[in-house]
Write a protein that holds these residues in place. Sequence first.
Motif, PDB file in Angstrom:
ATOM      1  N   ALA A 150       0.102   8.647  10.767  1.00 61.17           N
ATOM      2  CA  ALA A 150       0.798   8.794   9.681  1.00 61.17           C
ATOM      3  C   ALA A 150       2.336   8.736  10.178  1.00 61.17           C
ATOM      4  O   ALA A 150       2.599   7.355   9.023  1.00 61.17           O
ATOM      5  N   LEU A 151       2.467   7.687  11.528  1.00 67.68           N
ATOM      6  CA  LEU A 151       3.343   6.817  11.934  1.00 67.68           C
ATOM      7  C   LEU A 151       3.702   5.693  11.553  1.00 67.68           C
ATOM      8  O   LEU A 151       3.955   4.292  10.778  1.00 67.68           O
ATOM      9  N   ALA A 152       2.314   5.529  12.099  1.00 63.51           N
ATOM     10  CA  ALA A 152       1.930   3.725  12.224  1.00 63.51           C
ATOM     11  C   ALA A 152       1.582   3.840  10.379  1.00 63.51           C
ATOM     12  O   ALA A 152       2.048   2.776  10.171  1.00 63.51           O
ATOM     13  N   GLY A 153       1.003   4.657   9.882  1.00 63.47           N
ATOM     14  CA  GLY A 153       1.242   4.277   7.692  1.00 63.47           C
ATOM     15  C   GLY A 153       2.309   4.212   7.749  1.00 63.47           C
ATOM     16  O   GLY A 153       2.781   3.351   6.612  1.00 63.47           O
ATOM     17  N   LEU A 154       3.610   5.110   7.649  1.00 59.62           N
ATOM     18  CA  LEU A 154       5.034   4.372   7.502  1.00 59.62           C
ATOM     19  C   LEU A 154       5.764   3.579   8.100  1.00 59.62           C
ATOM     20  O   LEU A 154       5.856   2.403   7.199  1.00 59.62           O
ATOM     21  N   ARG A 155       4.798   2.958   9.563  1.00 58.72           N
ATOM     22  CA  ARG A 155       5.849   1.640   8.988  1.00 58.72           C
ATOM     23  C   ARG A 155       5.172   0.221   8.572  1.00 58.72           C
ATOM     24  O   ARG A 155       5.148  -0.908   7.751  1.00 58.72           O
ATOM     25  N   GLU A 156       3.590   0.101   7.907  1.00 59.30           N
ATOM     26  CA  GLU A 156       2.731  -0.744   7.380  1.00 59.30           C
ATOM     27  C   GLU A 156       3.941  -0.425   6.017  1.00 59.30           C
ATOM     28  O   GLU A 156       3.667  -1.335   5.293  1.00 59.30           O
ATOM     29  N   SER A 157       4.318   0.644   5.436  1.00 56.50           N
ATOM     30  CA  SER A 157       4.864   1.490   3.817  1.00 56.50           C
ATOM     31  C   SER A 157       6.537   0.419   3.720  1.00 56.50           C
ATOM     32  O   SER A 157       6.304  -0.201   3.257  1.00 56.50           O
ATOM     33  N   PHE A 158       6.993  -0.352   5.098  1.00 58.44           N
ATOM     34  CA  PHE A 158       7.705  -0.922   5.076  1.00 58.44           C
ATOM     35  C   PHE A 158       7.790  -2.266   5.589  1.00 58.44           C
ATOM     36  O   PHE A 158       8.616  -3.170   5.947  1.00 58.44           O
ATOM     37  N   GLY A 159       6.501  -2.772   6.246  1.00 59.75           N
ATOM     38  CA  GLY A 159       6.243  -4.162   6.133  1.00 59.75           C
ATOM     39  C   GLY A 159       6.133  -4.359   8.136  1.00 59.75           C
ATOM     40  O   GLY A 159       6.151  -5.178   8.012  1.00 59.75           O
ATOM     41  N   LEU A 160       6.459  -3.478   8.359  1.00 61.68           N
ATOM     42  CA  LEU A 160       6.837  -2.993   9.954  1.00 61.68           C
ATOM     43  C   LEU A 160       5.433  -3.291  10.673  1.00 61.68           C
ATOM     44  O   LEU A 160       4.550  -2.288  10.764  1.00 61.68           O
ATOM     45  N   PRO A 161       5.568  -3.982  12.052  1.00 58.24           N
ATOM     46  CA  PRO A 161       3.619  -4.047  12.907  1.00 58.24           C
ATOM     47  C   PRO A 161       4.306  -2.607  13.470  1.00 58.24           C
ATOM     48  O   PRO A 161       5.183  -1.693  14.279  1.00 58.24           O
TER      49      PRO A 161
END
Length: 504
Positions: free
Chosen positions: A260-271
């Motif tokens: 879920a945390l990885a998904g959060l980063r993806e939603s902000f365009g972050l690695p």
Amino acid sequence: MNILLYGLNYSPEEIGIGKYSGEMVQFLADQGHHVTVVTTPPYYPDWKVGKGYKAWAYKSEISNNRSGGEASGTITVIRCPIWVPKQVNGLKRILHLASFAGTSLPVVLWKALRRRHEVVMTVEPAAFCMPATLVASLLRRSKSWLHVQDFEVDAAFELGILKQPLLKRLVLAAEAFLMRRFNRVSSISPNMVFKLIQKGVAENRCAMLPNWVDCTIMRPLGPASSPGEGSNQKTALERGSDRLRIDPAAPSTPPEKVSALAGLRESFGLPIDKCLAMYAGNIGAKQGLEIILETAREHADRTDLAFVICGTGAAHQELLQRSEGIGNIHWLPVQPLSRFNELMNCADIHLLPQRAGAADLVMPSKLTGMLATGRPIVACAAPGTQIADVVRGRGLVVLPDDVEAFSHAVIQLAESSDLRIRLGQAGREYAVNHLSRLAVLSKFESDLQTLVGDRNIQSNAVRQVTDVTPDTPDKPDESSDTTTRSRRPSNDPAASTLQSAVPR
């Protein structure tokens, strides 16, 4: 009570003073008080008037409390015209403040004459509001309250925004003269309260009103280390109190939370596969964000580390240009409040740079959110300052403008997930136990009632926290501080903050 608040920043501004003033007023209305706010259209931190508002028009807004309880408080907001410059410098900032002082003066005086308010309050910045606040309180013999979020006059000279020595002496003398005329003067940290006393404010008129955080909203959503690395502990709120329980027997962070945390980063365009060191807040002169650019440039060849700067402000465009060619910096615009906790949880490390000379003149409001999300902090602050005392044991503290020490601290945390977890959990515990919204604002309401002699009123919020008493704070981990603390005859200001923030 009838309360008149006069200030430059107010809701719906989502960061800084406007956020805190808006939450404070809503809390008072929820307790049944009637609050009138004289302010500006929202413009901060973009330095652009928000959609649906006009810079050169008066606007009134009236709302009832939304708590759904027995209290029936109201909020009346009068927004006054203000000039908002596109590019900010010392002269333009003065004209900006003066424009609001001029357009709001008749409104404040009219409101004070039309209806007696038990308390007339203002927030610094802006110091321009102090004279009218004092006059308004005298018109109907109301009590006056000045709340200092930062010492804008001192900071302007310390940071070189204003430079003339004669002007400095005159302005500081005028500011101190006005401060001494208020019935109550509060600030957000013990060191800043001490500075009020140094300016001549009587000690018995000083009060603590620290910035707060809603720990049910700002909370950890995933591990305090890099994705894929879990903690062997978890945190939870004890039922029926604001105390934090650390359960050492809790299992490691489950894979679904890491995902879920990885998904959060993806939603902000972050690695998703790097350790992220993040700054989120106003991008202005006093923040000293150049130190982040230099650190990122130094470690541009690392594939496991990236930097994030989220926000806007007067220095945004200049810093954006200076960061060209630095490939490991990710820039994000200001995020809506509804996503702010998600953004803060994307970080492994929070960055709190600060220019030399500013650390005891301001107490960054962003610090509370950093602590509440359970991530460690790298802060720039001199030994003995309030920022250093709060971050010590919950992050690493280096001297302002010391690029080498700042860089070393970031790498130290980036390379040790265990240290990140330990310091981050200590920060979360501190926030929950001592900076909760309910405790701080209930104490403030009690202080207001005491000031006006209304000791017999006890609101719902005060009744909810009467059984909450402060514990002696744990001694911070000395090994996490990269500066040498100065010894002072008084108690640790951080401990004083804790004691002042919880109702007795």
